[in-house]
Design an enzyme around this catalytic site. Structure first.
Site, PDB file in Angstrom:
ATOM      1  N   ARG A 229       3.703  -9.000  -0.837  1.00 22.67           N
ATOM      2  CA  ARG A 229       3.430  -9.141  -2.262  1.00 22.67           C
ATOM      3  C   ARG A 229       4.661  -9.732  -2.959  1.00 22.67           C
ATOM      4  NH1 ARG A 229      -1.153  -8.879  -1.098  1.00 22.67           N
ATOM      5  NH2 ARG A 229      -2.705  -7.330  -1.751  1.00 22.67           N
ATOM      6  N   HIS A 277      -0.784 -18.011  -0.912  1.00 16.74           N
ATOM      7  CA  HIS A 277      -1.401 -16.718  -0.571  1.00 16.74           C
ATOM      8  C   HIS A 277      -2.564 -16.896   0.429  1.00 16.74           C
ATOM      9  CE1 HIS A 277      -2.069 -12.346  -2.070  1.00 16.74           C
ATOM     10  NE2 HIS A 277      -2.479 -12.480  -0.824  1.00 16.74           N
TER      11      HIS A 277
HETATM   12  P1  NAP Z   1      -0.771  -0.606   6.359  1.00 12.14           P
HETATM   13  O1  NAP Z   1      -1.586  -0.634   7.614  1.00 12.14           O
HETATM   14  O2  NAP Z   1      -1.032   0.449   5.354  1.00 12.14           O
HETATM   15  O3  NAP Z   1       0.751  -0.566   6.815  1.00 12.14           O
HETATM   16  C1  NAP Z   1       1.787  -0.293   5.935  1.00 12.14           C
HETATM   17  C2  NAP Z   1       3.063  -0.106   6.739  1.00 12.14           C
HETATM   18  O4  NAP Z   1       4.160  -0.042   5.817  1.00 12.14           O
HETATM   19  C3  NAP Z   1       3.098   1.177   7.555  1.00 12.14           C
HETATM   20  O5  NAP Z   1       3.771   0.939   8.760  1.00 12.14           O
HETATM   21  C4  NAP Z   1       3.935   2.105   6.673  1.00 12.14           C
HETATM   22  O6  NAP Z   1       4.645   3.087   7.407  1.00 12.14           O
HETATM   23  C5  NAP Z   1       4.930   1.137   6.095  1.00 12.14           C
HETATM   24  N1  NAP Z   1       5.525   1.619   4.848  1.00 12.14           N
HETATM   25  C6  NAP Z   1       4.905   1.933   3.690  1.00 12.14           C
HETATM   26  N2  NAP Z   1       5.798   2.307   2.753  1.00 12.14           N
HETATM   27  C7  NAP Z   1       7.009   2.220   3.340  1.00 12.14           C
HETATM   28  C8  NAP Z   1       8.332   2.474   2.887  1.00 12.14           C
HETATM   29  N3  NAP Z   1       8.579   2.886   1.639  1.00 12.14           N
HETATM   30  N4  NAP Z   1       9.332   2.289   3.763  1.00 12.14           N
HETATM   31  C9  NAP Z   1       9.096   1.877   5.029  1.00 12.14           C
HETATM   32  N5  NAP Z   1       7.865   1.620   5.525  1.00 12.14           N
HETATM   33  C10 NAP Z   1       6.840   1.790   4.685  1.00 12.14           C
HETATM   34  O7  NAP Z   1      -0.918  -2.006   5.579  1.00 12.14           O
HETATM   35  P2  NAP Z   1      -1.325  -3.431   6.185  1.00 12.14           P
HETATM   36  O8  NAP Z   1      -2.798  -3.526   6.356  1.00 12.14           O
HETATM   37  O9  NAP Z   1      -0.465  -3.713   7.347  1.00 12.14           O
HETATM   38  O10 NAP Z   1      -0.942  -4.386   4.957  1.00 12.14           O
HETATM   39  C11 NAP Z   1       0.376  -4.429   4.473  1.00 12.14           C
HETATM   40  C12 NAP Z   1       0.416  -5.298   3.221  1.00 12.14           C
HETATM   41  O11 NAP Z   1       0.219  -6.682   3.567  1.00 12.14           O
HETATM   42  C13 NAP Z   1      -0.717  -5.051   2.220  1.00 12.14           C
HETATM   43  O12 NAP Z   1      -0.445  -3.926   1.415  1.00 12.14           O
HETATM   44  C14 NAP Z   1      -0.727  -6.331   1.428  1.00 12.14           C
HETATM   45  O13 NAP Z   1       0.173  -6.221   0.343  1.00 12.14           O
HETATM   46  C15 NAP Z   1      -0.192  -7.374   2.398  1.00 12.14           C
HETATM   47  N6  NAP Z   1      -1.222  -8.352   2.776  1.00 12.14           N
HETATM   48  C16 NAP Z   1      -0.961  -9.669   2.521  1.00 12.14           C
HETATM   49  C17 NAP Z   1      -1.900 -10.622   2.883  1.00 12.14           C
HETATM   50  C18 NAP Z   1      -1.625 -12.080   2.663  1.00 12.14           C
HETATM   51  O14 NAP Z   1      -2.500 -12.912   2.880  1.00 12.14           O
HETATM   52  N7  NAP Z   1      -0.430 -12.439   2.246  1.00 12.14           N
HETATM   53  C19 NAP Z   1      -3.090 -10.225   3.509  1.00 12.14           C
HETATM   54  C20 NAP Z   1      -3.295  -8.884   3.735  1.00 12.14           C
HETATM   55  C21 NAP Z   1      -2.357  -7.944   3.379  1.00 12.14           C
HETATM   56  P3  NAP Z   1       3.966   4.458   7.915  1.00 12.14           P
HETATM   57  O15 NAP Z   1       2.737   4.085   8.678  1.00 12.14           O
HETATM   58  O16 NAP Z   1       5.019   5.042   8.774  1.00 12.14           O
HETATM   59  O17 NAP Z   1       3.608   5.205   6.683  1.00 12.14           O
HETATM   60  C1  GLV Z   2      -4.463  -9.929   0.582  1.00  9.26           C
HETATM   61  O1  GLV Z   2      -3.401 -10.185   0.134  1.00  9.26           O
HETATM   62  C2  GLV Z   2      -4.974  -8.595   0.790  1.00  9.26           C
HETATM   63  O2  GLV Z   2      -4.323  -7.635   0.364  1.00  9.26           O
HETATM   64  O3  GLV Z   2      -6.049  -8.465   1.396  1.00  9.26           O
END
Ligand code: NAP
Ligand code: GLV
Length: 314
Positions: A229, A277
């Site tokens: 983000r 994005h």
């Molecule tokens: P997720 O499965 O919820 O994974 C989040 C990870 O971040 C977990 O490993 C969590 O650790 C860690 N975390 C959270 N808060 C933390 C902190 N304060 N310090 C250290 N580690 C922390 O989420 P995801 O599905 O991988 O997605 C992650 C993010 O990618 C989304 O929230 C979104 O903003 C972004 N995204 C971007 C796109 C794009 O096209 N650019 C697409 C999709 C998503 P724990 O498991 O140990 O709690």
């Molecule tokens: C994209 O950024 C998503 O959060 O799915």
């Protein structure tokens, strides 16, 4: 089974979602916000993509809010979001795979100097750079959840030295990827990383994490890849680190304001490569399958998948 479908999509995108959702869940009727208000007492679920604040008000029978986005910080920022209704975020293997591809492209391009080659071509300059093996390049992945674990796995398979940073005790185990946990582990990890990839959720703890101190901790000549983000980054601090040459490059997919305003310095900065994005777009067909599974679980009283823990913000 009446379900509200609403979000910031245009008519063509809405139709694409409707086609995919109807195919995956033919027993459902899909209502827009106006229809849902007329039939409010019958709406049991809402499937939403970055909906306008207030969109989920006035639905007394709502039992599931299913996001089509992986990141739910926008939904959680809506003070009218019903607090008692479970909120599920999008988890889709197709998105994880796309994110891993984007991370691999960024790391390969940085490691092999391909962004510099493209700039040299535009300048009409023949410039060769020394190569080093992938095994000498240390990559840190911040956030080892769905996206981060997929990216880390792919980079490890490609021969990079990969470490991941996360928060709690139960991270996804990723073979060959060193795990670092806790706030104190971040600085030593940054200090030894050639490339840092941000895949954290946007929460109170992670907003503006990528600031001047963060960049100063990274080694001279290192690079940052932000695929999570825009609000994770303090733009002025990143620009200062790039202007001084401390950071050699930034790959940015996400921004404070999207579309990125035309006058923003990122657009034309020689050390910035940006994407609009698109690191991992939600795929309507696989996402509709995930939605259908959760709606059917709701109907059968089975556990719901990928629920957001509102207290921690992801
Ligand atoms: P997720 O499965 O919820 O994974 C989040 C990870 O971040 C977990 O490993 C969590 O650790 C860690 N975390 C959270 N808060 C933390 C902190 N304060 N310090 C250290 N580690 C922390 O989420 P995801 O599905 O991988 O997605 C992650 C993010 O990618 C989304 O929230 C979104 O903003 C972004 N995204 C971007 C796109 C794009 O096209 N650019 C697409 C999709 C998503 P724990 O498991 O140990 O709690
Ligand atoms: C994209 O950024 C998503 O959060 O799915």
């Amino acid at each position: 089974l009446n379900i509200l479908l609403c979000g910031d999509f245009d008519a063509a995108q809405r139709q694409q979602w409707l086609d995919a959702l109807q195919a995956a869940l033919p027993e459902a009727r899909w209502l827009d916000r106006a229809q849902a208000l007329v039939e409010a007492a019958t709406v049991q679920a809402a499937v939403v993509a970055n909906p306008a604040p207030g969109s989920l008000q006035g639905l007394p029978k709502l039992r599931l809010i299913q996001s089509l986005w992986a990141g739910v910080e926008g939904l959680l920022a809506d003070p009218t979001l019903p607090t008692e209704v479970p909120l599920a975020r999008m988890v889709d293997p197709a998105m994880n795979a796309a994110m891993a591809e984007t991370a691999l492209w960024a790391v390969l391009s940085l490691h092999r100097g391909f962004f510099d080659n493209a700039a040299a071509q535009r300048a009409g300059v023949w410039r060769q750079q020394a190569q080093r093996p992938a095994g000498q390049v240390q990559v840190a992945v911040l956030g080892l959840g769905q996206m981060g674990a997929a990216a880390a796995r792919r980079l490890h398979q490609q021969g990079y030295r990969v470490a991941g940073w996360h928060l709690h005790n139960s991270p996804a185990k990723v073979e060959g990827v060193a795990l670092h946990r806790s706030e104190n582990a971040l600085a030593p990890l940054l200090a030894k990383s050639d490339i840092v990839i941000n895949l954290l959720p946007l929460t109170a703890a992670t907003r503006a994490l990528l600031d001047a101190r963060f960049f100063a901790t990274m080694p001279p000549g290192s690079a940052i890849v932000n695929l999570a983000r825009g609000a994770h980054v303090v733009d002025a601090d990143l620009l200062a680190a790039l202007d001084s040459g401390h950071l050699q490059h930034a790959v940015l997919d996400v921004f404070h304001h999207e579309p990125l305003p035309g006058g923003h310095r990122f657009w034309r900065h020689p050390r910035v490569t940006l994407l609009p994005h698109v690191a991992a777009q939600t795929d309507p067909h696989s996402a509709a399958t995930a939605v259908a599974a959760n709606v059917r679980a709701l109907m059968q009283g089975a556990p719901l998948a990928h629920l957001v823990q509102r207290r921690r913000g992801y």
